[in-house]
Write an enzyme that holds these catalytic residues in place. Sequence first.
Site, PDB file in Angstrom:
ATOM      1  CG  HIS A   1       4.795  -4.053  -1.272  1.00 23.80           C
ATOM      2  ND1 HIS A   1       3.726  -3.752  -0.208  1.00 23.80           N
ATOM      3  CD2 HIS A   1       6.230  -4.408  -0.094  1.00 23.80           C
ATOM      4  CE1 HIS A   1       4.567  -3.793   0.516  1.00 23.80           C
ATOM      5  NE2 HIS A   1       5.761  -4.070   0.700  1.00 23.80           N
ATOM      6  CG  ASN A   2       8.062  -1.175  -3.349  1.00 22.85           C
ATOM      7  OD1 ASN A   2       7.027  -0.914  -3.944  1.00 22.85           O
ATOM      8  ND2 ASN A   2       8.095  -0.557  -2.459  1.00 22.85           N
TER       9      ASN A   2
END
Lengths: 337, 337, 337
Positions: free
Chosen positions: C247-248
Amino acid sequence: MAVDSRFYEHLGPVSLSEIVTLTGASYSGNGVVQIMDVAASRSAGRGEVCYYEGTKPPAPGDINPEASACFVTQKFADALPESVAALIVALPRYAHYIASRSLVRYRNWSEQAGQTEPTNVHESAKVSPGAVIGAGAAIGDRTIIGPNAVIGPGVQIGRDCEIGANASIQSALIGNYVKVYSGARIGESGFGVMPGPDGATDAPQFGRVILQDHVTVGSNSCVDRGAFDDTIIGEHTKIDNLCQIAHNVVVGRNVLMASFAGISGTVTIGDGVMLGGRVGIADHVQVGDGAQIAASAGVFREIPAGETWGGTPAKPLRQWMKEIAWINRQVESGKKK
Amino acid sequence: MAVDSRFYEHLGPVSLSEIVTLTGASYSGNGVVQIMDVAASRSAGRGEVCYYEGTKPPAPGDINPEASACFVTQKFADALPESVAALIVALPRYAHYIASRSLVRYRNWSEQAGQTEPTNVHESAKVSPGAVIGAGAAIGDRTIIGPNAVIGPGVQIGRDCEIGANASIQSALIGNYVKVYSGARIGESGFGVMPGPDGATDAPQFGRVILQDHVTVGSNSCVDRGAFDDTIIGEHTKIDNLCQIAHNVVVGRNVLMASFAGISGTVTIGDGVMLGGRVGIADHVQVGDGAQIAASAGVFREIPAGETWGGTPAKPLRQWMKEIAWINRQVESGKKK
Amino acid sequence: MAVDSRFYEHLGPVSLSEIVTLTGASYSGNGVVQIMDVAASRSAGRGEVCYYEGTKPPAPGDINPEASACFVTQKFADALPESVAALIVALPRYAHYIASRSLVRYRNWSEQAGQTEPTNVHESAKVSPGAVIGAGAAIGDRTIIGPNAVIGPGVQIGRDCEIGANASIQSALIGNYVKVYSGARIGESGFGVMPGPDGATDAPQFGRVILQDHVTVGSNSCVDRGAFDDTIIGEHTKIDNLCQIAHNVVVGRNVLMASFAGISGTVTIGDGVMLGGRVGIADHVQVGDGAQIAASAGVFREIPAGETWGGTPAKPLRQWMKEIAWINRQVESGKKK
């Protein structure tokens, strides 16, 4: 070697002058020659177009004199065999890809959307609910296709095989007694990247996967199809979960490969080789018959037959162990001082 | 311990003399004994057949005296408990596999092709389009089964669970509040390879997977079922994407496992253990409660409770860091001279 | 930044006093404020609730003064901007999760079970047999969706894309000429674990995945959606099989990533970076433009633009090679003595 028409539809012939137009190649020879197929430069024959993108002039054998035409940079245009038409471009492999799109079309999943041909599934085979079988695929006696598995167009599967749930198979010829566990991916495009005019571009992959009798491929493992040639897994070879076998790899018989094995493109592995978990092998490396490779090893060069190696970069296991023990002693003895 | 009949259909009984015929075993005792099931040698009971394939004579406890029969090589035939019928063969595990085929049949995907039994899906559960639910499976309150997921015959799933798209589950008992993300493979056959008469052969896997309450398994991760016993993941344990948990592994509670964890067969991991990314653990290793293992470590021996280890082969983290710093200093100082 | 309503249904507004009741927070201010959405603390705006769980007092910018409310421990309650309502709890992120359940609902697979809205599939697109398309998804010109693939609710896919067999995509915006090969998982929940009252608990993931034009994601690779922000893969970036992008993560353009790459949360990778096989990068690390990382490297700190690194922990390649050679010489020379 021609592309397998079970997996690729031939769209040609296309004249050499049309190919020159499509690719913007520089060429001054006879444009009426008919091109039927794409091929690798070493095996290209009459009616086939290939490319050469080496950094040195082609050596004898690099370009088959039988090839009808070859994309090449200006620099090496004069080094082609005289019998081969030189199509001069800045990006030979990319031009070959552009040409390929008018010569062959991958019978990909879209073929199945309008599937009308009956497929050749033996009456004793079992196709589970949700499984999708492509046009022209054949499935042998007593073979089980798991639920929601996908068998691509033209794929041939022998008898007494088990294909797991949600597995997918394309561009592949599969023997007897083969097991492909849930979620395994057989025959997808490999990781072939070439420079294109706008950035990194996927090089098309025209080859196949061959799984010989009694091969087992673990859950969520991947075996990519060859670029032009075949990716081959030999009889009785057993591959654990989450392994990656890249394009053009040739694995021998009775090889055991624990999970997270990463076999890069064009690696050759001999018979009876044993790989511990998480072994990586760099591209083009050869591993001799009966070699053993310890878990976590990163192999960057040839391993002779019968040897046991380990470490990253890998070396003979005894040497690696000795180095580990030596470092340990140095640091321990330093501590005592 | 008997094989779970939710996942394996019992085909017997089969008389010992029939088993002797099927496997070509050498046996001169009472052939009318009825065999009902297969089992591991430590837990085999009355009516069950097991095998012994160690390299040393069996120690007390290795073979349960309750077992009705045991395949064994000539060398160790006399070392079995007297109460156990010794079936002498060259390849005991392979003979056991041959016998198993007439005793139990895996309720595999093919069972679903002709599925007629109603399955036990709670009315508040949601089964998405394309999902396939096997005969005898049960799905609890408010549980969501994603599109094109496959739930095998006999699988039990509790309440408030989420099973992702294209995931597959077989031979498994799953608690409440469990999440199995897209493409995860729960309960497939593990990597058990035995010598067969023609080469490497898959050893059948008769066990199960148990995911306790609040377990999460990441995308495309694999948890293999046990060989005879169970693979168990404890409450609140969280497993990232692309992890591999092999057969017979027992993982405690509140364990955090970052991606590419590779946990080999029969490993035991205590409560509250934390694994950084890409940690590999060799088979049969034990990791104590609360241990922490740094990313990329390759663990080949026991880690005591509460310790922090790293490196390959793994050692206490401080020691590994000290060695890295020492090498760096040696090479740097050499450069300056 | 509000949560994308294509992927999350907004259930509010909910009054601050209701949220206080739901979470057991300590709060003495104005309870009639209406809360509409959840957000990260740095970007939360009017009508949004966030949380702060750092180990030090929040620095300027850590909590947007525009936020309507913020869950925080007693210790840092006085350190919030005065304009932000401090909701004091023992476990801020967990309380935020409890609040989120009354504010937003993930349009997950269950949405598809009762799918009635027509989806927006271009007439030239091909949806293969068994593929499931969620409510509100859009698929552009000539894009091919493979058999048994799953496209989640609200997903936007551009033109000339190829989505492989059994692949699944959710919470994602996908450009043109993108390839997602068989079994790849785009947009699943990432590995975000927070302490909850009963043990490790999954932190909800509210973000998206953005695959820009000409991205290719290999078979069985995973790209997780962001926690609040987006996971972004830049144009022409090519990702091999069995890679993990957490994620991210933000990946630049023309990045080449060989198989088993493991990119941890919030890593930033510049343009034109090349990763050999099995490279791991620890969370929050930045890799500069044009850097090259050798196969098997474990990267724990920033790599400057243009440099070539290798080893575990990774360092400049020349230095790593020198250390390897030095150890080898020491142990070899010791042998001769």
